[in-house]
Design a protein around this motif. Structure first.
Motif, mmCIF file in Angstrom:
data_model
loop_
_atom_site.group_PDB
_atom_site.id
_atom_site.type_symbol
_atom_site.label_atom_id
_atom_site.label_comp_id
_atom_site.label_asym_id
_atom_site.label_seq_id
_atom_site.Cartn_x
_atom_site.Cartn_y
_atom_site.Cartn_z
ATOM 1 N N GLN A 1 11.071 -37.125 -5.052
ATOM 2 C CA GLN A 1 11.020 -37.984 -6.254
ATOM 3 C C GLN A 1 9.596 -38.399 -6.595
ATOM 4 O OE1 GLN A 1 13.513 -41.298 -5.324
ATOM 5 N NE2 GLN A 1 15.403 -40.105 -5.638
ATOM 6 N N HIS A 2 8.806 -38.675 -5.569
ATOM 7 C CA HIS A 2 7.432 -39.121 -5.804
ATOM 8 C C HIS A 2 6.439 -37.962 -5.853
ATOM 9 C CE1 HIS A 2 9.404 -42.887 -4.699
ATOM 10 N NE2 HIS A 2 8.450 -43.465 -5.439
ATOM 11 N N GLU A 3 6.999 -36.774 -5.876
ATOM 12 C CA GLU A 3 6.189 -35.552 -5.951
ATOM 13 C C GLU A 3 5.082 -35.521 -4.911
ATOM 14 O OE1 GLU A 3 5.173 -35.328 -10.068
ATOM 15 O OE2 GLU A 3 7.192 -34.696 -10.629
ATOM 16 N N LEU A 4 5.471 -35.925 -3.698
ATOM 17 C CA LEU A 4 4.515 -35.868 -2.589
ATOM 18 C C LEU A 4 4.714 -34.541 -1.884
ATOM 19 C CD1 LEU A 4 5.186 -39.416 -1.104
ATOM 20 C CD2 LEU A 4 3.359 -38.751 -2.678
ATOM 21 N N SER A 5 3.696 -34.100 -1.150
ATOM 22 C CA SER A 5 3.984 -32.901 -0.373
ATOM 23 C C SER A 5 3.730 -33.137 1.113
ATOM 24 C CB SER A 5 3.228 -31.686 -0.918
ATOM 25 O OG SER A 5 1.863 -31.895 -0.731
ATOM 26 N N THR A 6 4.662 -32.608 1.869
ATOM 27 C CA THR A 6 4.650 -32.799 3.325
ATOM 28 C C THR A 6 3.940 -31.642 4.003
ATOM 29 O OG1 THR A 6 6.989 -32.740 2.779
ATOM 30 C CG2 THR A 6 6.381 -33.957 4.730
ATOM 31 N N VAL A 7 3.107 -31.991 4.966
ATOM 32 C CA VAL A 7 2.417 -30.961 5.738
ATOM 33 C C VAL A 7 3.175 -30.711 7.040
ATOM 34 C CG1 VAL A 7 0.259 -30.429 6.933
ATOM 35 C CG2 VAL A 7 0.207 -31.665 4.755
ATOM 36 N N LYS A 8 3.739 -31.796 7.560
ATOM 37 C CA LYS A 8 4.425 -31.664 8.847
ATOM 38 C C LYS A 8 5.495 -32.742 8.976
ATOM 39 C CE LYS A 8 3.267 -31.440 13.704
ATOM 40 N NZ LYS A 8 2.253 -31.869 14.653
ATOM 41 N N LEU A 9 6.629 -32.385 9.570
ATOM 42 C CA LEU A 9 7.686 -33.372 9.766
ATOM 43 C C LEU A 9 8.364 -33.114 11.110
ATOM 44 C CD1 LEU A 9 10.356 -34.314 7.098
ATOM 45 C CD2 LEU A 9 10.950 -34.074 9.477
ATOM 46 N N THR A 10 8.391 -34.106 11.964
ATOM 47 C CA THR A 10 9.122 -33.949 13.224
ATOM 48 C C THR A 10 10.001 -35.172 13.454
ATOM 49 O OG1 THR A 10 7.338 -34.951 14.515
ATOM 50 C CG2 THR A 10 7.331 -32.554 14.373
ATOM 51 N N VAL A 11 11.091 -34.956 14.179
ATOM 52 C CA VAL A 11 11.993 -36.059 14.490
ATOM 53 C C VAL A 11 12.024 -36.242 15.996
ATOM 54 C CG1 VAL A 11 14.395 -36.826 14.468
ATOM 55 C CG2 VAL A 11 13.427 -35.693 12.460
ATOM 56 N N GLN A 12 11.931 -37.489 16.394
ATOM 57 C CA GLN A 12 11.893 -37.793 17.818
ATOM 58 C C GLN A 12 13.028 -38.757 18.131
ATOM 59 O OE1 GLN A 12 7.839 -39.162 18.217
ATOM 60 N NE2 GLN A 12 8.341 -40.000 20.224
ATOM 61 N N LYS A 13 13.896 -38.334 19.060
ATOM 62 C CA LYS A 13 14.991 -39.223 19.466
ATOM 63 C C LYS A 13 14.527 -39.960 20.724
ATOM 64 C CE LYS A 13 18.439 -37.373 16.859
ATOM 65 N NZ LYS A 13 19.562 -38.043 16.226
ATOM 66 N N PRO A 14 15.081 -41.134 21.002
ATOM 67 C CA PRO A 14 14.649 -41.837 22.213
ATOM 68 C C PRO A 14 15.002 -41.024 23.459
ATOM 69 C CG PRO A 14 16.171 -43.193 20.928
ATOM 70 C CD PRO A 14 16.108 -41.867 20.269
ATOM 71 N N THR A 15 14.236 -41.197 24.508
ATOM 72 C CA THR A 15 14.538 -40.544 25.778
ATOM 73 C C THR A 15 15.253 -41.550 26.671
ATOM 74 O OG1 THR A 15 12.498 -41.311 26.749
ATOM 75 C CG2 THR A 15 12.434 -39.160 25.675
ATOM 76 N N LEU A 16 15.802 -41.052 27.782
ATOM 77 C CA LEU A 16 16.438 -41.977 28.730
ATOM 78 C C LEU A 16 15.402 -42.929 29.319
ATOM 79 C CD1 LEU A 16 19.177 -40.411 31.014
ATOM 80 C CD2 LEU A 16 19.441 -42.033 29.155
ATOM 81 N N ASP A 17 14.137 -42.487 29.383
ATOM 82 C CA ASP A 17 13.079 -43.382 29.872
ATOM 83 C C ASP A 17 12.983 -44.621 28.998
ATOM 84 O OD1 ASP A 17 11.026 -41.775 31.934
ATOM 85 O OD2 ASP A 17 12.294 -40.528 30.675
ATOM 86 N N GLU A 18 13.095 -44.414 27.688
ATOM 87 C CA GLU A 18 13.028 -45.557 26.778
ATOM 88 C C GLU A 18 14.265 -46.449 26.931
ATOM 89 O OE1 GLU A 18 11.317 -44.289 22.751
ATOM 90 O OE2 GLU A 18 11.352 -42.449 23.915
ATOM 91 N N VAL A 19 15.410 -45.809 27.191
ATOM 92 C CA VAL A 19 16.631 -46.579 27.418
ATOM 93 C C VAL A 19 16.440 -47.462 28.652
ATOM 94 C CG1 VAL A 19 19.091 -46.420 28.020
ATOM 95 C CG2 VAL A 19 18.100 -44.771 26.415
ATOM 96 N N PHE A 20 15.887 -46.847 29.686
ATOM 97 C CA PHE A 20 15.639 -47.555 30.939
ATOM 98 C C PHE A 20 14.737 -48.763 30.712
ATOM 99 C CE2 PHE A 20 13.487 -48.259 34.945
ATOM 100 C CZ PHE A 20 14.458 -48.016 35.902
#
Ligand SMILES: Nc1ncnc2c1ncn2[C@@H]1O[C@H](COP(=O)(O)OP(=O)(O)OP(=O)(O)O)[C@@H](O)[C@H]1O
Ligand SMILES: [Mg+2]
Length: 329
Positions: free
Chosen positions: A282-301
């Motif tokens: 919508q904002h006519e931006l352009s993406t160079v890179k996109l990654t998704v990071q889910k929490p690890t069990l370490d973060e749960v701990f």
């Protein structure tokens, strides 16, 4: 039937130290169940009670249908234990160690030889079987300890820190052996580990314990989801675009993470990613890179215990060195 059911299982050392505090766990038949927790959380004490090495101060547990306080002999016949410390005799060969343990359990000799051979094969120790254990590498010793616990074909196997101190590659190898054992021999496995990626990889369910109490139980995926904190890392073609992302939909928190880059925290990336992508177009931006990071069990701990498991690694290494020294004496 449940493989294990603990009922307010409690252990108090020296009249005041509550190592295990009214613990209630239910472990299904055939599952790999992980126990995670900081040093001194009570993991080994719990296992020692379940395997009838020590008696509970109060409460009890049913293991394989038998009460640990009333029918310890029946329990022992049903279970296999791979303790945190090395137990194999260094001055015997791997095979001799296994045969010796088979005698404790009164396994008939021919049957023991047959089981011994197939277990050695399962963990690729056939070639080293007739060498003295003192010549084994750390990984080989752990593999041997693993199958020694299986010589009498137990229904339930306890693994206390099965890969403590092993290097990453040897650890991953052990995971495959543990999976193989679980699926081929159809045993229930209770596993403690400081390596949370190990629990994540192996365990169907896990309990995080601290001060002898369960803080949370669930599948590794459930625990990670409970943090409600997925991260979307985005790099845009200019800083203006990156700045605009501060108003992105569903964003709980947006932080700068480098040139033209932002780190967007959302409850669930699965749900928010489409909205964020729409926002970008919508904002006519352009993406160079996109990654998704889910929490690890370490973060749960960290979230549940307030401590980072990483802080404990020094302690692990120290213990491992001590075990090795003790084993060599
Ligand atoms: N034989 C014992 N006598 C007195 N206290 C003990 C004994 N064994 C364990 N403890 C104490 O009980 C608590 C729980 O210890 P336990 O060994 O069960 O923890 P753990 O979760 O296995 O820790 P680690 O991750 O270091 O292996 C600790 O405070 C420990 O110091
Ligand atoms: Mg322990």
């Amino acid at each position: 039937m449940k493989a294990i059911e603990t009922k307010n299982l409690t252990k108090i050392y020296g009249g005041h130290l509550k190592a295990v505090d009214a613990l209630n766990l239910t472990i299904d038949e055939g599952e790999i169940y992980g126990l995670a927790g900081p040093n001194g959380a009570g993991k080994t004490t719990t296992i020692n009670m379940l395997v009838t090495r020590i008696t509970p101060t109060s409460g009890t547990a049913i293991v394989g249908g038998f009460d640990i306080t009333k029918n310890s002999i029946d329990v022992r016949r049903l279970i296999g234990v791979v303790p945190q410390d090395f137990t194999a005799d260094e001055d015997l060969t791997g095979r001799e160690n296994m045969m010796m343990v088979s005698q404790f359990y009164d396994v008939p000799k021919a049957k023991a030889q047959e089981t011994c051979n197939s277990l050695l094969k399962l963990v690729n120790l056939e070639e080293a079987a007739d060498r003295l254990v003192r010549t084994y590498s750390g990984g080989m010793r752990k593999r041997l300890e693993l199958i020694i616990g299986l010589i009498h074909e137990p229904k339930i196997l306890f693994l206390d820190e099965p890969t403590l101190g092993l290097d990453v590659q040897t650890r991953t190898q052990m995971w495959n052996y543990v999976k193989e054992i679980q699926s081929r021999l159809n045993v229930t496995i209770i596993l403690t580990s400081h390596y949370l990626e190990e629990i994540d990889e192996l365990a169907g369910r896990v309990s995080i314990i601290d001060h002898g109490k369960v803080l949370i139980t669930g599948t590794p995926a459930e625990l990670k989801e409970s943090l409600k904190g997925d991260i979307i890392n985005l790099t845009l073609s200019d800083q203006k675009g990156a700045d605009l992302m501060k108003t992105a939909p569903d964003a709980l928190e947006v932080t700068d993470s480098g040139p033209n880059a932002v780190r967007i925290k959302v409850i669930s990336a699965d749900e928010s990613l489409p909205k964020i992508i729409n926002f970008i177009s919508q904002h006519e931006l352009s993406t160079v890179k996109l990654t998704v990071q889910k929490p690890t069990l370490d973060e749960v701990f960290l979230e549940y215990t307030g401590r980072s498991i990483r802080d404990e690694e020094g302690e692990d290494t120290r213990k491992m060195a001590m075990n090795m020294r003790r084993a060599r004496q």
